[in-house]
Design an enzyme around this catalytic site. Structure first.
Site, PDB file in Angstrom:
ATOM      1  N   GLU A  77      -5.119  -9.245   4.001  1.00 48.46           N
ATOM      2  CA  GLU A  77      -5.408  -7.517   2.898  1.00 48.46           C
ATOM      3  C   GLU A  77      -5.292  -8.215   1.242  1.00 48.46           C
ATOM      4  O   GLU A  77      -4.630  -7.298   0.978  1.00 48.46           O
ATOM      5  CB  GLU A  77      -3.822  -6.842   3.004  1.00 48.46           C
ATOM      6  CG  GLU A  77      -4.922  -6.096   4.369  1.00 48.46           C
ATOM      7  CD  GLU A  77      -3.602  -4.634   4.814  1.00 48.46           C
ATOM      8  OE1 GLU A  77      -3.805  -3.886   5.952  1.00 48.46           O
ATOM      9  OE2 GLU A  77      -2.333  -5.026   4.260  1.00 48.46           O
TER      10      GLU A  77
ATOM     11  N   ASP B 190       2.998  -5.761  12.199  1.00 48.63           N
ATOM     12  CA  ASP B 190       3.854  -6.518  11.062  1.00 48.63           C
ATOM     13  C   ASP B 190       4.768  -6.483  11.273  1.00 48.63           C
ATOM     14  O   ASP B 190       6.236  -7.015  11.321  1.00 48.63           O
ATOM     15  CB  ASP B 190       3.647  -5.687  10.030  1.00 48.63           C
ATOM     16  CG  ASP B 190       1.878  -5.195   9.780  1.00 48.63           C
ATOM     17  OD1 ASP B 190       1.177  -5.475  10.350  1.00 48.63           O
ATOM     18  OD2 ASP B 190       2.224  -4.163   9.616  1.00 48.63           O
TER      19      ASP B 190
ATOM     20  N   GLY C 117       1.267  -1.396   3.655  1.00 45.17           N
ATOM     21  CA  GLY C 117       0.684  -2.495   3.665  1.00 45.17           C
ATOM     22  C   GLY C 117       1.670  -3.305   4.784  1.00 45.17           C
ATOM     23  O   GLY C 117       2.375  -3.818   4.467  1.00 45.17           O
TER      24      GLY C 117
ATOM     25  N   ASN D  99       0.742  -1.147   0.080  1.00 40.93           N
ATOM     26  CA  ASN D  99      -0.256   0.365  -0.059  1.00 40.93           C
ATOM     27  C   ASN D  99       0.457   1.506   0.400  1.00 40.93           C
ATOM     28  O   ASN D  99       1.923   1.534   0.383  1.00 40.93           O
ATOM     29  CB  ASN D  99      -0.987   0.028   1.267  1.00 40.93           C
ATOM     30  CG  ASN D  99      -1.831  -1.075   1.087  1.00 40.93           C
ATOM     31  OD1 ASN D  99      -2.781  -1.928  -0.093  1.00 40.93           O
ATOM     32  ND2 ASN D  99      -2.768  -1.390   2.287  1.00 40.93           N
ATOM     33  N   ALA D 100       0.230   2.416  -0.631  1.00 40.37           N
ATOM     34  CA  ALA D 100       0.729   3.898  -0.718  1.00 40.37           C
ATOM     35  C   ALA D 100      -0.080   3.870   0.993  1.00 40.37           C
ATOM     36  O   ALA D 100      -1.424   4.280   0.836  1.00 40.37           O
ATOM     37  CB  ALA D 100       0.566   5.013  -1.956  1.00 40.37           C
TER      38      ALA D 100
ATOM     39  N   ALA E 123       3.627  -5.102   2.697  1.00 40.17           N
ATOM     40  CA  ALA E 123       5.024  -5.461   2.453  1.00 40.17           C
ATOM     41  C   ALA E 123       5.980  -4.387   3.857  1.00 40.17           C
ATOM     42  O   ALA E 123       7.168  -5.138   4.212  1.00 40.17           O
ATOM     43  CB  ALA E 123       5.304  -3.569   1.825  1.00 40.17           C
TER      44      ALA E 123
ATOM     45  N   LYS F  11      10.307   0.071  16.113  1.00 39.64           N
ATOM     46  CA  LYS F  11       9.639   0.970  15.215  1.00 39.64           C
ATOM     47  C   LYS F  11       8.268   1.554  16.462  1.00 39.64           C
ATOM     48  O   LYS F  11       7.598   3.404  15.612  1.00 39.64           O
ATOM     49  CB  LYS F  11       8.947   0.033  14.457  1.00 39.64           C
ATOM     50  CG  LYS F  11       7.027  -0.265  14.063  1.00 39.64           C
ATOM     51  CD  LYS F  11       6.544   0.824  13.456  1.00 39.64           C
ATOM     52  CE  LYS F  11       6.065   2.148  13.453  1.00 39.64           C
ATOM     53  NZ  LYS F  11       5.749   3.136  13.282  1.00 39.64           N
TER      54      LYS F  11
HETATM   55  O1  RIB Z   1      -0.253  -2.773   9.761  1.00 38.50           O
HETATM   56  C1  RIB Z   1       0.129  -0.913   9.297  1.00 38.50           C
HETATM   57  C2  RIB Z   1      -0.412  -1.493   7.393  1.00 38.50           C
HETATM   58  O2  RIB Z   1      -2.274  -1.049   7.827  1.00 38.50           O
HETATM   59  C3  RIB Z   1      -0.178   0.227   6.925  1.00 38.50           C
HETATM   60  O3  RIB Z   1       0.547   0.157   6.497  1.00 38.50           O
HETATM   61  C4  RIB Z   1      -1.096   0.000   5.709  1.00 38.50           C
HETATM   62  O4  RIB Z   1      -1.456   0.034   4.660  1.00 38.50           O
HETATM   63  C5  RIB Z   1      -2.375  -1.103   6.373  1.00 38.50           C
HETATM   64  O5  RIB Z   1      -2.113  -2.469   5.557  1.00 38.50           O
HETATM   65 NA    NA Z   2      -0.136  -2.642  12.929  1.00 36.58          NA
END
Ligand code: RIB
Ligand code: NA
Length: 290
Positions: A136, A239, A38, A10-11, A41, A269
């Site tokens: 996602e 993440d 995302g 995602n952007a 990513a 983070k």
């Molecule tokens: O978990 C965080 C992510 O959730 C963000 O970077 C956003 O793009 C959503 O996917």
């Molecule tokens: Na998160």
């Protein structure tokens, strides 16, 4: 060993706000930035920053060239990321002064991944490689089933939470990662505690309280504390945790060591603004005085 990640790209459009807007409220942001995000990513970047060898499976749209360049810049192999004509996935993220966030996602190319291409890419994986996915993109169940059948270790982060999605992927999993709320939702949906899941290892993240690792065969529950940090933005912390955990396991760390390193990475983070671009390197994680 390669870490295969079928995941969203995602952007992220991040708005700094004094508070998360209430329904019907109009609010001026005090800051705006764009970054790579995302959940998929973010995990790939975390695994690569941790020193893992990462192959990303997914898709971006016509506007996604900069995201691929950035992912590759972090050391993620994007040879199997598809380029589509439509829009890339994006996220509108509001982050308030207390580091709370609210996220709205437009999936875009993330939900239009070509199944045949993913299947062929995964056929290159070797027994003993690791496969991870989140919720996602499309194709989680098909890809997890294929990875499992090919003898890969299969991990799943149940975010964003969907009980039916978890239920469908469960039979193929070696490791499930959930946050506390997701664990409660899953227990409620399945009518049984997460300790009783047919998955050998379940990790429940507890935010500032660290995490619990449950070995379901014995029912043993191990707790790992998180270091205390000043939170500015929790976006992507989960993440980062999962990516670091899996990279650690791929490098031969035992679960307690991999979990300890992952909680440190996530804590670092949380002290930084942004998602993928804010994920610390292994050197930073090891050096930090936490
Ligand atoms: O978990 C965080 C992510 O959730 C963000 O970077 C956003 O793009 C959503 O996917
Ligand atoms: Na998160």
């Amino acid at each position: 060993m390669t870490l295969w990640n079928l995941g969203s790209i995602n952007a992220d459009h991040v708005y700094a706000v004094p508070h998360i807007p209430a329904p019907g409220e109009t609010l001026a942001a005090t800051g705006l930035s764009r970054g790579l995000g995302g959940k998929g990513a973010n995990m790939s970047v975390a695994m690569a920053r941790a020193g893992g060898r990462v192959a990303h499976l997914g898709a971006v749209g016509a506007d996604g060239g900069w995201m691929l360049e950035r992912l590759e810049g972090y050391g993620v192999d994007c040879a199997h990321v598809q380029r589509h004509d439509g829009p890339s996935g994006h996220a509108i993220i509001t982050v308030d002064a207390a580091a709370e966030n609210a996220i709205t996602i437009w999936p875009g190319a993330n939900r239009e991944i070509d199944p045949e291409a993913v299947k062929r890419a995964l056929e290159r994986a070797e027994r003993g490689d690791l496969f991870v996915t989140q919720n996602e993109t499309s194709l989680q169940v098909e890809a997890a089933a294929q990875a499992h059948a090919q003898g890969l270790t299969v991990a799943y982060a149940a975010a964003p939470f969907d009980a039916d999605a978890v239920r469908a992927v469960l039979p193929h999993l070696d490791l499930l990662v959930l946050n506390e709320i997701e664990a409660q939702q899953l227990a409620q949906a399945l009518g049984q505690p997460v300790e009783a899941l047919p998955v050998p290892n379940v990790v429940v993240t507890l935010g500032a309280k660290g995490c619990d690792w449950i070995e379901t065969a014995s029912g043993a529950r191990h707790h790992v504390d998180a270091p205390r940090v000043e939170a500015v933005d929790t976006t992507g912390a989960g993440d980062t945790f999962t990516g670091y955990l899996l990279a650690g396991l791929s490098q031969g760390l035992a679960m307690p060591e991999a979990l300890a390193r992952a909680t440190r990475a996530a804590a670092l983070k949380v002290g930084r603004h942004g998602a993928a671009d804010a994920i610390p390197t292994l050197e930073e994680v090891e050096r930090a005085a936490l």
